[in-house]
Design a protein around this motif. Sequence first.
Motif, PDB file in Angstrom:
ATOM      1  N   TRP A 167       0.844  -1.208   0.000  1.00 52.63           N
ATOM      2  CA  TRP A 167       0.000   0.000   0.000  1.00 52.63           C
ATOM      3  C   TRP A 167       0.874   1.252   0.000  1.00 52.63           C
ATOM      4  CZ3 TRP A 167      -4.753   1.715  -0.852  1.00 52.63           C
ATOM      5  CH2 TRP A 167      -5.235   2.860  -0.228  1.00 52.63           C
ATOM      6  N   GLU A 168       1.868   1.278   0.884  1.00 47.30           N
ATOM      7  CA  GLU A 168       2.774   2.428   0.951  1.00 47.30           C
ATOM      8  C   GLU A 168       3.594   2.553  -0.328  1.00 47.30           C
ATOM      9  OE1 GLU A 168       4.937   1.928   4.625  1.00 47.30           O
ATOM     10  OE2 GLU A 168       3.134   2.303   5.820  1.00 47.30           O
ATOM     11  N   TRP A 212       1.454   4.240  -3.115  1.00 46.33           N
ATOM     12  CA  TRP A 212       1.339   5.696  -2.960  1.00 46.33           C
ATOM     13  C   TRP A 212       2.676   6.379  -3.219  1.00 46.33           C
ATOM     14  CZ3 TRP A 212      -2.964   8.563  -2.587  1.00 46.33           C
ATOM     15  CH2 TRP A 212      -4.143   7.909  -2.242  1.00 46.33           C
ATOM     16  N   SER A 213       3.760   5.781  -2.764  1.00 48.66           N
ATOM     17  CA  SER A 213       5.079   6.415  -2.869  1.00 48.66           C
ATOM     18  C   SER A 213       5.704   6.246  -4.245  1.00 48.66           C
ATOM     19  CB  SER A 213       6.030   5.829  -1.818  1.00 48.66           C
ATOM     20  OG  SER A 213       5.530   6.053  -0.524  1.00 48.66           O
ATOM     21  N   LYS A 269       4.274   6.125  -7.185  1.00 45.99           N
ATOM     22  CA  LYS A 269       3.574   6.810  -8.275  1.00 45.99           C
ATOM     23  C   LYS A 269       3.343   5.904  -9.474  1.00 45.99           C
ATOM     24  CE  LYS A 269       5.549  10.883  -6.399  1.00 45.99           C
ATOM     25  NZ  LYS A 269       6.176  10.134  -5.339  1.00 45.99           N
ATOM     26  N   PHE A 296      -1.347  -0.383  -7.235  1.00 43.12           N
ATOM     27  CA  PHE A 296      -2.528  -0.501  -6.378  1.00 43.12           C
ATOM     28  C   PHE A 296      -3.226  -1.845  -6.600  1.00 43.12           C
ATOM     29  CE2 PHE A 296      -1.999   4.099  -6.178  1.00 43.12           C
ATOM     30  CZ  PHE A 296      -2.227   4.344  -4.844  1.00 43.12           C
ATOM     31  N   ALA A 309      -5.076   9.346  -6.100  1.00 42.95           N
ATOM     32  CA  ALA A 309      -3.619   9.347  -5.907  1.00 42.95           C
ATOM     33  C   ALA A 309      -2.934  10.229  -6.947  1.00 42.95           C
ATOM     34  CB  ALA A 309      -3.078   7.918  -5.983  1.00 42.95           C
ATOM     35  N   TRP A 321      -0.248  13.219  -6.465  1.00 43.22           N
ATOM     36  CA  TRP A 321       1.061  13.218  -7.120  1.00 43.22           C
ATOM     37  C   TRP A 321       1.277  14.468  -7.969  1.00 43.22           C
ATOM     38  CZ3 TRP A 321       0.015   7.656  -9.204  1.00 43.22           C
ATOM     39  CH2 TRP A 321       0.074   6.746  -8.141  1.00 43.22           C
ATOM     40  N   LEU A 348       4.600   7.884   1.305  1.00 40.04           N
ATOM     41  CA  LEU A 348       3.912   7.389   2.482  1.00 40.04           C
ATOM     42  C   LEU A 348       4.877   6.478   3.218  1.00 40.04           C
ATOM     43  CD1 LEU A 348       1.112   7.386   3.888  1.00 40.04           C
ATOM     44  CD2 LEU A 348       0.557   5.368   2.531  1.00 40.04           C
ATOM     45  N   LEU A 356       2.399  10.856   5.655  1.00 41.45           N
ATOM     46  CA  LEU A 356       2.501  11.287   4.271  1.00 41.45           C
ATOM     47  C   LEU A 356       3.367  12.534   4.273  1.00 41.45           C
ATOM     48  CD1 LEU A 356       1.502  10.943   1.315  1.00 41.45           C
ATOM     49  CD2 LEU A 356      -0.355  12.505   1.908  1.00 41.45           C
TER      50      LEU A 356
END
Length: 163
Positions: free
Chosen positions: A12-13, A16-17, A19, A24, A53, A57, A65, A84
């Motif tokens: 999950w992190e 998000w991190s 990009k 996902f 997201a 970004w 994250l 975040l």
Amino acid sequence: MTLSVDELFDGWEAAWSGKDPEAFAEVCSHSIHYEDPLCSEPLEGIDAVVAHAERLWAGFPDARLERMGERLRSGDFVAAPAKLLGTHRAALEGLPATNRFVVVHCVFYCQVEHDQLWRVRAFFDLYDAAVQLGVLPARGPLGERALLVLRGFGLRAARGGTA
């Protein structure tokens, strides 16, 4: 649950991190339900989460994250503290770039189905984030009082009227 809570939240992190919208799909159900304080209504489906997201970004190109503490699991429910971090470099939802670096502490409370995040609810202090961006005054007597006056609370008292 075959995946450990750490493997699930690491993914999950990373989504998000990193990009990478495709990331996902590795940890989220295609029918994911997602909520956070910035969503006017719950997001339904992985495409909606990816679009959310991508807005982050675009405004915070260095957003990431990061894990903040122990992740917890009880049956099909998992929770994880995180933060975040990022610099507001581009306009976002009508807010011009502030070029300020923010750190927003959050907690994700989730329901897992078939080793994927199915329901995700993010909790964070939106007021604190706005203060860090310079949009709202810091908490305290004067700042909070000014906001209340602007919102109409105590306006009559400020003008010398009665409550």
